[in-house]
Design an enzyme around this catalytic site. Structure first.
Site, short mmCIF file in Angstrom:
data_model
loop_
_atom_site.label_atom_id
_atom_site.label_comp_id
_atom_site.label_asym_id
_atom_site.label_seq_id
_atom_site.Cartn_x
_atom_site.Cartn_y
_atom_site.Cartn_z
N ARG A 1 2.44 -3.82 10.93
CA ARG A 1 1.37 -4.39 10.64
C ARG A 1 0.38 -3.94 11.83
NH1 ARG A 1 -0.12 -8.69 9.75
NH2 ARG A 1 -1.77 -8.41 8.17
N CYS B 1 9.60 5.78 19.62
CA CYS B 1 8.97 6.97 20.45
C CYS B 1 7.69 6.98 20.20
CB CYS B 1 9.92 7.98 20.11
SG CYS B 1 9.57 9.24 21.48
N GLU B 2 6.78 5.97 20.17
CA GLU B 2 5.61 6.13 19.81
C GLU B 2 4.62 5.01 20.91
OE1 GLU B 2 3.91 7.64 17.23
OE2 GLU B 2 5.41 8.37 16.18
N GLU C 1 -3.13 -16.52 -7.06
CA GLU C 1 -2.14 -15.72 -6.20
C GLU C 1 -2.31 -16.01 -4.77
OE1 GLU C 1 -2.50 -11.76 -7.59
OE2 GLU C 1 -2.12 -12.21 -9.87
#
Length: 468
Positions: free
Chosen positions: A362, A393-394, A318
């Site tokens: 991420r 707003c962070e 995978e």
């Protein structure tokens, strides 16, 4: 390396000067080919992907937008298919999945790993061959198991004793048989971020080999009438750059495989060794070539099987993000540029764009590093250490923590971020009621819409508080 700080990495000693691996470029307009899809080029500072200049793409489709390079995606899928020609190669649907991508995978002869009913529905809608679908997940619902059995998925990877009982009941009720793999934890922690290392003991996935639960799970699957025991499944993590962890894991999983032959009396025909191969997000990353990975992993398995005196099972792999990750970039428009004076005469340039953590979580979630380039023009200005930030707003809404961009970056410029194909659109949100960007495919100088941009009507469609 910066030392720890209670307010986070951005406040640590040395953080204001950028990471140790980031080097000031002689030409901030130049591309680093390792970071971009294979068709990405720059001409007089204008970035093109798939033969499409990104300023033209933005004029037609708006910004922000994910840009998916079809030729690159197919090339990477084919490279894993060919390198692992004796394996079944399972694409990670959770990285990024839509009907277009599912059809490309079918064309290229890959299998598909899904881990929810929604991802299974996409595969069904795309007409993907169900016998080449594997269904993962540590808490599949009864409805999801029923649908998977009804559709005839090739294998279900069981993750708990409750799930074995539940799946056996489903197959009995439907009068069907389904292939089953038993996910095991080999006690190997890949050299990766803690939150995406999945084979150490203290985590939610799989049956422990060391405790004996894995062998007991194999017995129960073997004894269940509607379950066809295929083999063991191991996954040691994500964003992995070498095969050392696979060597330890394969030794332990194959030892269990041999115990099953001896104690249960069945030789399981298959084994999945996981994968989770890494990609280059920045110049500090050095991903391995698929052919190299295939050679090294095959040698590990063959050596262990010889030592145990067992037949090499049919293997699956995978690749994880390694197919779609580099095949997509995200293009933003700069809205504001702010220079902030810091202690010691240092200056931080904040470049605010029209996206952010709603389209790429991420950086905030994993402290992930990304790169960036100006995509719409050339510049003769010297490079300046910059931070690309979002519109939310962070304070932690950061897209690229540290990058050298031209010192004259200004509103209206386009900024492109490579390596955003995996876990960006698939983890995107409507935080601050933002509209999720479109995915625009490019090939041979043309664009096509893979996923359209969300609209305000989409946003309000589930809000039933006020009747019309």
């Amino acid at each position: 390396m910066p030392t720890a700080h209670p307010s986070g990495w951005a406040h640590a000693d040395g953080a204001l000067r950028g990471p140790h691996w980031l080097r000031e470029p002689s030409d901030p307009d130049a591309l680093v080919p390792l970071l971009w899809s294979r068709t990405a080029t720059k001409d007089d500072g204008v970035l093109s992907v798939g033969g499409v200049p990104l300023p033209e793409l933005v004029r037609e489709h708006g910004s922000p937008a994910y840009v998916l390079d079809e030729a690159d995606f197919r090339s990477r899928a084919g490279a894993f298919r060919d390198a692992f020609s004796d394996y079944d190669v399972y694409y990670a649907g959770k990285a990024f999945l839509c009907t277009t991508v599912a059809r490309w995978l079918a064309d290229e002869g890959l299998s598909l790993d899904v881990c929810s009913g929604g991802e299974l529905a996409v595969a069904e809608r795309a007409g993907f061959p169900m016998e080449r679908v594997g269904f993962h997940g540590n808490n599949k619902t009864l409805g999801e198991l029923e649908r998977a059995v009804e559709l005839g998925v090739g294998r279900i990877i069981v993750d708990s004793f409750h799930e074995i009982e539940r799946l056996a009941a489903v197959t009995a009720e439907l009068g069907r048989t389904v292939g089953v793999m038993v996910r095991v934890t080999a006690g190997v922690e890949a050299h990766t971020h803690e939150y995406i290392a999945t084979a150490h003991e203290d985590q939610k996935f799989g049956f422990s080999i060391a405790s004996g639960n894995a062998l007991e799970a194999v017995r129960r699957v073997h004894d269940a009438p509607g379950l066809r025991l295929l083999g063991l499944h191991s996954h040691i993590g994500s964003q992995i750059f070498d095969t050392s962890g696979f060597e330890v894991a394969a030794r332990r999983v194959l030892a269990l495989h041999a115990r099953v032959v001896e104690e249960v009396g069945v030789e399981m025909p298959e084994m999945d060794l996981g994968g989770g191969f890494g990609i280059a997000y920045t110049t500090q990353d050095d991903p391995s070539d698929p052919a190299q990975l295939a050679t090294e992993i095959s040698k590990i398995v063959e050596h262990e099987c010889r030592g145990l005196g067992i037949t090499v099972p049919r293997l699956s792999i995978e690749p994880g993000r390694a197919i779609v990750g580099p095949s997509m970039c995200t293009v933003y428009e700069v809205g504001t540029v702010k220079e902030v004076a810091l202690d010691g005469g240092l200056v931080r340039t904040y470049v605010s764009v029209d996206g952010g953590m709603s389209d790429n979580i991420r950086t905030a979630l994993y402290d992930a590093d990304y790169s960036a380039t100006i995509a719409s023009r050339s510049s003769g200005a010297p490079p300046a250490l910059s931070r690309v930030v979002g519109m939310h707003c962070e304070a932690g809404d950061i897209v690229v923590k540290d990058e050298f961009l031209p010192g004259d970056v200004r509103p209206g410029d386009l900024v492109a971020v490579p390596g955003t194909g995996a876990y960006c659109r698939s983890m995107a949100s409507n935080y601050n009621h933002a509209l999720r960007p479109p995915v625009i495919g490019v090939r041979d100088g043309k664009t096509f819409t893979v996923l359209r941009r969300e609209t305000v009507a989409d946003l309000l469609a589930t809000d039933v508080g006020v009747s019309s």
